[in-house]
Design a protein around this motif. Structure first.
Motif, short mmCIF file in Angstrom:
data_model
loop_
_atom_site.label_atom_id
_atom_site.label_comp_id
_atom_site.label_asym_id
_atom_site.label_seq_id
_atom_site.Cartn_x
_atom_site.Cartn_y
_atom_site.Cartn_z
N ALA A 172 0.84 -1.20 0.00
CA ALA A 172 0.00 0.00 0.00
C ALA A 172 0.88 1.25 0.00
O ALA A 172 2.07 1.21 0.35
CB ALA A 172 -0.90 -0.01 1.23
N LEU A 173 0.29 2.37 -0.40
CA LEU A 173 1.00 3.63 -0.39
C LEU A 173 1.49 3.96 1.01
O LEU A 173 0.77 3.77 1.99
CB LEU A 173 0.10 4.76 -0.89
N SER A 174 2.70 4.47 1.09
CA SER A 174 3.27 4.81 2.40
C SER A 174 4.22 5.98 2.23
O SER A 174 4.43 6.48 1.12
CB SER A 174 4.00 3.61 2.99
N GLY A 175 4.80 6.43 3.34
CA GLY A 175 5.76 7.53 3.30
C GLY A 175 5.22 8.77 3.97
O GLY A 175 4.14 8.77 4.59
N GLU A 176 5.97 9.85 3.85
CA GLU A 176 5.60 11.12 4.46
C GLU A 176 5.03 12.06 3.40
O GLU A 176 5.51 12.10 2.27
CB GLU A 176 6.81 11.77 5.13
N LEU A 177 4.00 12.81 3.79
CA LEU A 177 3.32 13.73 2.89
C LEU A 177 3.15 15.06 3.58
O LEU A 177 2.53 15.15 4.64
CB LEU A 177 1.95 13.15 2.50
#
Length: 298
Positions: free
Chosen positions: A91-96
């Protein structure tokens, strides 16, 4: 009855997404190894399925309508989800990082951000208030929302929402004698301004209250201060259906008059979809537009 009964064909959704991205039916045809007439026919069938126009003539070519563009962005997200599921990708992850005007961030976005987090629990969102309402030049932002004029922002960002302005005040301002019964009564009230006197001047002119001085009152740099002053009974402000909705529904603010005027400024959004958080930024942009379309758009 299943809610998925009338889903459009995936190939048509691919064509729509490609048209939004490539801006040319010819380029879409080349990418999908189809003829231009086949692409045009596919888009017409898609319009019939959806029940609204997704494209319109643009010189010798076509372009997406506003609603068609919104649907194309949602289609892109849906196609991405299906592609990831088929490939068993994570799934999409990371910092935004999302930057928005203080009023929009405080009174609209912060109230709804839980919905995005629920859909994308692996994305860590950093929500920050913009220092300048019309600023769209923060290079550290993955998604940036600004409140400003068309001439300033139209070449840098996409239109997100247009709003109308109307007076708002604390309930006590209506109950106190002599109260607010007609626009000319505003001469007894303190006007609360966001950045400039111009909006109050326009509203008073539209209301025929020409004897009320629009330059009086207090000037604030952001909407949270304006709205707090109004709710505390310090005067009358101009609000809109996005930033004032919750306070109106709770009874913290009331509308003394029904008259509204189109705002000189609108909400615009710039998405850095080529950066490290590009996919997450696209997902956020699609989410915020769907939130506006689900009843929160003025």
């Amino acid at each position: 009855m299943s809610k998925f009964k009338r889903l459009p064909p995936v190939k048509a959704m691919r064509a729509l997404e490609a048209l939004d991205r490539l801006k040319s039916a010819g380029a879409v045809a080349e990418e999908m190894s189809l003829t231009r007439s086949a692409v045009s026919h596919m888009l017409r069938r898609l319009e019939d399925d959806l029940g609204f126009a997704i494209s319109e003539p643009d010189g010798r070519g076509i372009r997406l309508t506003v609603r068609g563009k919104r649907y194309a962005q949602e289609a892109r997200r849906a196609l991405d989800i299906m592609s990831r599921a088929a490939a068993d990708e994570p799934a999409l992850s990371g910092e935004l990082k999302v930057v928005a005007p203080p009023g929009f961030a405080t009174f609209w976005l912060a109230d709804r951000i839980g919905s995005f987090i629920a859909q994308f629990p692996d994305i860590s969102v950093h929500l920050a208030a913009a220092r300048v309402l019309g600023d769209i030049a923060d290079e550290t932002a993955d998604v940036q929302i600004a409140f400003g004029g068309e001439a300033q922002l139209r070449d840098q960002a996409d239109l997100l929402a247009q709003v109308a302005l109307f007076p708002v005040c604390a309930p006590s301002a209506l109950s106190a004698e002599p109260g607010l019964r007609k626009p000319s009564d505003m001469k007894r009230m303190r006007l609360l301004h966001l950045v400039t006197h111009v909006d109050w001047q326009r509203w008073l002119e539209a209301a025929g209250a020409t004897k009320v001085d629009p330059r009086g009152g207090l000037v604030f740099s952001d909407m949270p201060m304006v709205q707090m002053a109004a709710a505390s009974g310090h005067g009358v402000a101009l609000g809109d259906a996005l930033t004032a909705r919750a306070a109106l529904e709770s009874g913290q603010l009331v509308r003394p008059f029904a008259l509204s005027i189109p705002s000189r400024w609108s909400y615009y959004m710039r998405v850095n979809d080529t950066g490290p958080a590009g996919e997450a930024a696209q997902a956020f942009a699609s989410w915020i537009k769907s939130q506006l379309d689900d009843g929160s758009r003025p």
